[in-house]
Design an enzyme around this catalytic site. Structure first.
Site, PDB file in Angstrom:
ATOM      1  N   SER A 147      68.489-106.286 -64.708  1.00  0.00           N
ATOM      2  CA  SER A 147      69.105-105.133 -64.081  1.00  0.00           C
ATOM      3  C   SER A 147      69.815-105.622 -62.818  1.00  0.00           C
ATOM      4  O   SER A 147      70.239-106.775 -62.733  1.00  0.00           O
ATOM      5  CB  SER A 147      68.062-104.059 -63.764  1.00  0.00           C
ATOM      6  OG  SER A 147      68.692-102.921 -63.192  1.00  0.00           O
ATOM      7  N   SER A 148      69.947-104.776 -61.835  1.00  0.00           N
ATOM      8  CA  SER A 148      70.606-105.127 -60.579  1.00  0.00           C
ATOM      9  C   SER A 148      70.200-104.116 -59.526  1.00  0.00           C
ATOM     10  O   SER A 148      69.897-102.948 -59.839  1.00  0.00           O
ATOM     11  CB  SER A 148      72.130-105.110 -60.744  1.00  0.00           C
ATOM     12  OG  SER A 148      72.789-105.150 -59.488  1.00  0.00           O
ATOM     13  N   TYR A 162      79.553-100.501 -63.450  1.00  0.00           N
ATOM     14  CA  TYR A 162      78.547-101.563 -63.391  1.00  0.00           C
ATOM     15  C   TYR A 162      77.157-100.983 -63.174  1.00  0.00           C
ATOM     16  O   TYR A 162      76.198-101.353 -63.867  1.00  0.00           O
ATOM     17  CB  TYR A 162      78.898-102.541 -62.272  1.00  0.00           C
ATOM     18  CG  TYR A 162      77.885-103.642 -62.087  1.00  0.00           C
ATOM     19  CD1 TYR A 162      77.812-104.704 -62.987  1.00  0.00           C
ATOM     20  CD2 TYR A 162      76.998-103.637 -61.012  1.00  0.00           C
ATOM     21  CE1 TYR A 162      76.882-105.716 -62.826  1.00  0.00           C
ATOM     22  CE2 TYR A 162      76.071-104.646 -60.840  1.00  0.00           C
ATOM     23  CZ  TYR A 162      76.018-105.680 -61.744  1.00  0.00           C
ATOM     24  OH  TYR A 162      75.093-106.684 -61.582  1.00  0.00           O
ATOM     25  N   LYS A 166      73.696-101.179 -65.785  1.00  0.00           N
ATOM     26  CA  LYS A 166      72.408-101.771 -65.430  1.00  0.00           C
ATOM     27  C   LYS A 166      71.285-100.736 -65.416  1.00  0.00           C
ATOM     28  O   LYS A 166      70.133-101.046 -65.734  1.00  0.00           O
ATOM     29  CB  LYS A 166      72.515-102.461 -64.067  1.00  0.00           C
ATOM     30  CG  LYS A 166      73.411-103.697 -64.060  1.00  0.00           C
ATOM     31  CD  LYS A 166      72.865-104.781 -64.973  1.00  0.00           C
ATOM     32  CE  LYS A 166      73.615-106.094 -64.810  1.00  0.00           C
ATOM     33  NZ  LYS A 166      73.032-107.180 -65.623  1.00  0.00           N
TER      34      LYS A 166
END
Length: 267
Positions: A147-148, A162, A166
């Site tokens: 993920s981020s 984006y 994620k």
């Protein structure tokens, strides 16, 4: 900078597959697993030379590795990747879905092609990597998805595509952890902040207050380090060490979690 103390070979006998492992975070993860004795499958799509260099670097640690080309946005390629990995090493214990891409674009300019490109790699590919890992891992295996920090971060403009790609992975993680439990496979995700890679070099200025294209890298590093209690930005080794813990038998009770890797940064 992360320290370089000698690490025990606590993953000896394990086989790990890391996607996008020819550079950046994926390379850092692969090297940390190899230093702990794991054999590595280095997946790459286009950059064969860097992937082979990672294989050579792993050999210097005393571990084994092979580079396998596969475009993981295509499910038949994912299937072939796993089959070739199994043919080479005989079994799999750890799968790390690392490959990804980042985009900053005004929402009104995002095209269908942009959406498909980002979600195909960041989201769809991770689902099918996890699916194949679930099928092929030995009992007690480990799946780590990527993920981020952006998935749960507000205040960053032009980042919905984006961030959404994620955020979906975090849902996959919790659900796959339930589905894989009968095989004693744990499924977790990591959510790094900025990490010093080529992707960082291209995009990190977006996260700096009043950041601008072409900002000197020293200013970017200083700006982001100011948010971190540890006074620096991450390097791939930092991420690799956390993945190495998640790959270890001692991590068994960590399952279905998304682990934020920011050094305590508050933005």
């Amino acid at each position: 900078m992360a320290s370089s103390e000698e690490t025990p070979r606590s993953l000896a006998g394990k086989v790990a597959l890391v996607t996008g492992a020819g550079r950046g975070i994926g390379k850092g993860i692969a090297l940390e697993l190899a230093k702990r004795g794991a054999s590595l499958v280095i997946n790459y799509n286009s950059a064969e030379k860097p992937a082979q260099e990672v294989v050579d670097e792993i050999a210097k640690t005393g571990s084994r590795a092979v580079a396998i080309k596969a475009d993981i946005t295509k499910v038949p390629e994912v299937s072939r990747l796993f089959q070739e990995a199994l043919q080479h090493f005989g079994h799999l214990d750890i799968v790390v879905s690392n490959s990804g891409t980042e985009v900053f674009k005004p929402e009104e300019e995002v095209t269908e092609e942009d959406y498909d490109r980002v979600f195909n790699l960041n989201t769809r590919a991770q689902f099918f990597i996890a699916q194949h890992a679930y099928v092929h891992l030995r009992n007690g295996g480990r799946i780590v998805l990527m993920s981020s920090v952006a998935a749960n971060m507000s205040g960053i403009p032009n980042h919905a595509l984006y961030a959404g790609s994620k955020a979906a992975v975090e849902g996959f993680t919790r659900s796959f952890a339930v589905d894989a439990g009968h095989k004693k496979i744990t499924v977790n995700a990591i959510a790094p902040g900025g990490v010093k890679t080529d992707m960082y070099d291209a995009n990190a200025w977006h996260y700096v207050p009043n950041g601008k294209p072409g900002m000197p890298m020293e200013e970017i590093d200083k700006g982001l380090a100011a948010f971190c209690p540890l006074g620096r930005v991450a390097v791939p080794q930092d991420i690799g060490r956390v993945v190495a813990f998640l790959a270890h038998p001692d991590s068994e009770w960590v399952n279905g979690q998304v682990i934020l890797l920011t050094g305590g940064s508050v933005t």
